[in-house]
Design an enzyme around this catalytic site. Structure first.
Site, PDB file in Angstrom:
ATOM      1  N   ARG A  64       0.830  -1.212   0.000  1.00  0.00           N
ATOM      2  CA  ARG A  64       0.000   0.000   0.000  1.00  0.00           C
ATOM      3  C   ARG A  64       0.861   1.258   0.000  1.00  0.00           C
ATOM      4  O   ARG A  64       0.547   2.235  -0.658  1.00  0.00           O
ATOM      5  CB  ARG A  64      -0.948  -0.014   1.201  1.00  0.00           C
ATOM      6  CG  ARG A  64      -1.985  -1.144   1.083  1.00  0.00           C
ATOM      7  CD  ARG A  64      -3.038  -1.046   2.142  1.00  0.00           C
ATOM      8  NE  ARG A  64      -3.796   0.174   1.996  1.00  0.00           N
ATOM      9  CZ  ARG A  64      -4.420   0.798   3.011  1.00  0.00           C
ATOM     10  NH1 ARG A  64      -4.353   0.300   4.229  1.00  0.00           N
ATOM     11  NH2 ARG A  64      -5.093   1.891   2.806  1.00  0.00           N
ATOM     12  N   ASN A  97      -8.037   8.085   6.692  1.00  0.00           N
ATOM     13  CA  ASN A  97      -7.145   7.549   5.666  1.00  0.00           C
ATOM     14  C   ASN A  97      -5.691   7.585   6.119  1.00  0.00           C
ATOM     15  O   ASN A  97      -5.264   8.510   6.810  1.00  0.00           O
ATOM     16  CB  ASN A  97      -7.297   8.339   4.357  1.00  0.00           C
ATOM     17  CG  ASN A  97      -8.702   8.217   3.802  1.00  0.00           C
ATOM     18  OD1 ASN A  97      -9.459   7.348   4.230  1.00  0.00           O
ATOM     19  ND2 ASN A  97      -9.051   9.073   2.866  1.00  0.00           N
ATOM     20  N   HIS A 114      -6.241   7.367  12.174  1.00  0.00           N
ATOM     21  CA  HIS A 114      -5.889   5.946  12.053  1.00  0.00           C
ATOM     22  C   HIS A 114      -4.424   5.735  11.677  1.00  0.00           C
ATOM     23  O   HIS A 114      -4.052   4.658  11.203  1.00  0.00           O
ATOM     24  CB  HIS A 114      -6.795   5.266  11.014  1.00  0.00           C
ATOM     25  CG  HIS A 114      -8.209   5.063  11.496  1.00  0.00           C
ATOM     26  ND1 HIS A 114      -9.232   4.647  10.679  1.00  0.00           N
ATOM     27  CD2 HIS A 114      -8.754   5.212  12.735  1.00  0.00           C
ATOM     28  CE1 HIS A 114     -10.360   4.562  11.381  1.00  0.00           C
ATOM     29  NE2 HIS A 114     -10.097   4.899  12.627  1.00  0.00           N
ATOM     30  N   THR A 182     -17.161   7.991   3.616  1.00  0.00           N
ATOM     31  CA  THR A 182     -16.932   7.007   4.683  1.00  0.00           C
ATOM     32  C   THR A 182     -18.222   6.234   4.942  1.00  0.00           C
ATOM     33  O   THR A 182     -19.309   6.808   4.914  1.00  0.00           O
ATOM     34  CB  THR A 182     -16.364   7.661   5.970  1.00  0.00           C
ATOM     35  OG1 THR A 182     -16.248   6.664   6.991  1.00  0.00           O
ATOM     36  CG2 THR A 182     -17.192   8.827   6.467  1.00  0.00           C
TER      37      THR A 182
HETATM   38  P1  OAD Z   1     -15.100   2.145   3.541  1.00  0.00           P
HETATM   39  O1  OAD Z   1     -14.484   1.343   2.464  1.00  0.00           O
HETATM   40  O2  OAD Z   1     -15.757   1.421   4.645  1.00  0.00           O
HETATM   41  O3  OAD Z   1     -16.192   3.126   2.911  1.00  0.00           O
HETATM   42  C1  OAD Z   1     -15.903   3.917   1.799  1.00  0.00           C
HETATM   43  C2  OAD Z   1     -17.113   4.788   1.549  1.00  0.00           C
HETATM   44  O4  OAD Z   1     -16.793   5.673   0.487  1.00  0.00           O
HETATM   45  C3  OAD Z   1     -18.367   4.017   1.104  1.00  0.00           C
HETATM   46  O5  OAD Z   1     -19.485   4.478   1.856  1.00  0.00           O
HETATM   47  C4  OAD Z   1     -18.529   4.371  -0.376  1.00  0.00           C
HETATM   48  O6  OAD Z   1     -19.881   4.458  -0.780  1.00  0.00           O
HETATM   49  C5  OAD Z   1     -17.874   5.728  -0.424  1.00  0.00           C
HETATM   50  N1  OAD Z   1     -17.280   6.063  -1.730  1.00  0.00           N
HETATM   51  C6  OAD Z   1     -16.554   5.269  -2.544  1.00  0.00           C
HETATM   52  N2  OAD Z   1     -16.128   5.942  -3.624  1.00  0.00           N
HETATM   53  C7  OAD Z   1     -16.604   7.202  -3.496  1.00  0.00           C
HETATM   54  C8  OAD Z   1     -16.503   8.388  -4.291  1.00  0.00           C
HETATM   55  N3  OAD Z   1     -15.818   8.410  -5.429  1.00  0.00           N
HETATM   56  N4  OAD Z   1     -17.131   9.505  -3.850  1.00  0.00           N
HETATM   57  C9  OAD Z   1     -17.831   9.504  -2.677  1.00  0.00           C
HETATM   58  N5  OAD Z   1     -17.956   8.417  -1.890  1.00  0.00           N
HETATM   59  C10 OAD Z   1     -17.345   7.285  -2.282  1.00  0.00           C
HETATM   60  O7  OAD Z   1     -13.974   3.144   4.073  1.00  0.00           O
HETATM   61  P2  OAD Z   1     -13.932   3.978   5.437  1.00  0.00           P
HETATM   62  O8  OAD Z   1     -15.292   4.399   5.841  1.00  0.00           O
HETATM   63  O9  OAD Z   1     -12.900   5.008   5.269  1.00  0.00           O
HETATM   64  O10 OAD Z   1      -9.514   1.396   9.279  1.00  0.00           O
HETATM   65  O11 OAD Z   1     -13.411   2.871   6.430  1.00  0.00           O
HETATM   66  C11 OAD Z   1     -13.178   3.219   7.779  1.00  0.00           C
HETATM   67  C12 OAD Z   1     -12.041   2.418   8.339  1.00  0.00           C
HETATM   68  O12 OAD Z   1     -12.300   1.027   8.127  1.00  0.00           O
HETATM   69  C13 OAD Z   1     -10.703   2.630   7.635  1.00  0.00           C
HETATM   70  O13 OAD Z   1     -10.018   3.764   8.119  1.00  0.00           O
HETATM   71  C14 OAD Z   1      -9.974   1.377   7.925  1.00  0.00           C
HETATM   72  C15 OAD Z   1     -11.087   0.365   7.712  1.00  0.00           C
HETATM   73  O14 OAD Z   1     -10.966  -0.806   8.420  1.00  0.00           O
HETATM   74  C16 OAD Z   1      -8.382   0.738   9.612  1.00  0.00           C
HETATM   75  O15 OAD Z   1      -7.700   0.128   8.814  1.00  0.00           O
HETATM   76  C17 OAD Z   1      -8.041   0.853  11.048  1.00  0.00           C
END
Ligand code: OAD
Length: 239
Positions: A64, A97, A114, A182
């Site tokens: 990554r 992120n 994070h 998110t």
């Molecule tokens: P997720 O993968 O859970 O969610 C990503 C979100 O972004 C989803 O709701 C998608 O619908 C949205 N999305 C994707 N592409 C998009 C775009 N082009 N425009 C707008 N929205 C878009 O990621 P996070 O919520 O960041 O933690 O995940 C939270 C945490 O879970 C991360 O920080 C990580 C993971 O486990 C650790 O690794 C500790």
């Protein structure tokens, strides 16, 4: 837009997740092509997983980190940096992120709750240092010289995110809370919208689809972050 024109907004908190970097080419976690669809997070992103199979964990984060020079900040990162620079009030940016795209998009203040791919943490002496190479179990800490004690400076499941005290103070004091890209399934970040609402803030979600917490926001702007964040920033700067 009416949502902002009749409110006095001086302090803004922006929370970003993997969706803000998706259009730069970094995989999210839970979308169909997401990282956690390909890997079980319990084998990668926990202290126990690291103790059990460190080489697997090193390989995952090395890969990554090596991806970062291949991707560029997108219009959403740049718009948020513009907001931080040009807004007359305060804009606090907190991200889940671990990439560096907010910084490379021009943001000078970024709170990485994070952790960051760009740094390593020594489990022996607690030193945090820039990540300068690929790491494995033979890597040693440049400060205390321990071998096999360096780990990615990433907050794993079961660990306390960084900077929570600062984030909570910002949430308690903001007039507008915006969450971008998110899924709203990982706490404590998923609970920020409720905290901000409780303290009287207006809340807006930007997401390409409905999230787990969409119903908690006053407004959802559905669409790609590059389009929706750019529009939102223009409105805020025009107000
Ligand atoms: P997720 O993968 O859970 O969610 C990503 C979100 O972004 C989803 O709701 C998608 O619908 C949205 N999305 C994707 N592409 C998009 C775009 N082009 N425009 C707008 N929205 C878009 O990621 P996070 O919520 O960041 O933690 O995940 C939270 C945490 O879970 C991360 O920080 C990580 C993971 O486990 C650790 O690794 C500790």
């Amino acid at each position: 837009m009416a949502l902002f024109s009749n409110r006095h907004i001086e302090r803004i908190v922006i929370l970003t997740g993997a969706g803000v970097s998706a259009e730069s080419g970094l995989a999210t976690f839970r979308d169909a092509d997401g990282l956690w669809e390909q890997h079980d997070p319990m084998t990668i992103a926990t202290p126990e997983a690291f103790a059990r199979d460190p080489e697997l964990v090193y390989r995952f984060y090395n890969a990554r980190r090596n991806q970062l020079p291949e991707v560029q900040p997108n219009a959403a990162h740049k718009a948020l940096a513009r907001l931080q620079q040009d807004f007359t009030g305060n804009v606090f940016l907190v991200t889940q992120n671990v990439d560096d795209l907010h910084e490379r998009g021009g943001s000078r203040q970024v709170c990485h709750m994070h952790g960051e791919l760009a740094s390593m943490l020594c489990q022996s002496c607690a030193a945090v240092m820039p990540a300068v190479a690929d790491y494995d179990s033979a890597s040693h800490c440049p400060r205390c010289d321990s071998r096999g004690k360096l780990r990615p400076d990433i907050v794993w499941f079961g660990e306390m995110p960084y900077h929570m005290e600062t984030i909570e103070l910002q949430l308690a004091d903001c007039d507008l809370f915006v969450a971008v890209g998110t899924s709203g399934v990982v706490y404590p970040a998923a609970g920020f919208v409720r905290q901000a609402t409780m303290h009287g803030a207006m809340t807006v979600e930007v997401n390409k689809e409905v999230s787990e917490v969409t119903g908690c926001f006053h407004q959802q702007r559905q669409g790609p972050a590059t389009v929706e964040v750019t529009a939102l920033v223009q409105e805020l700067l025009a107000d």
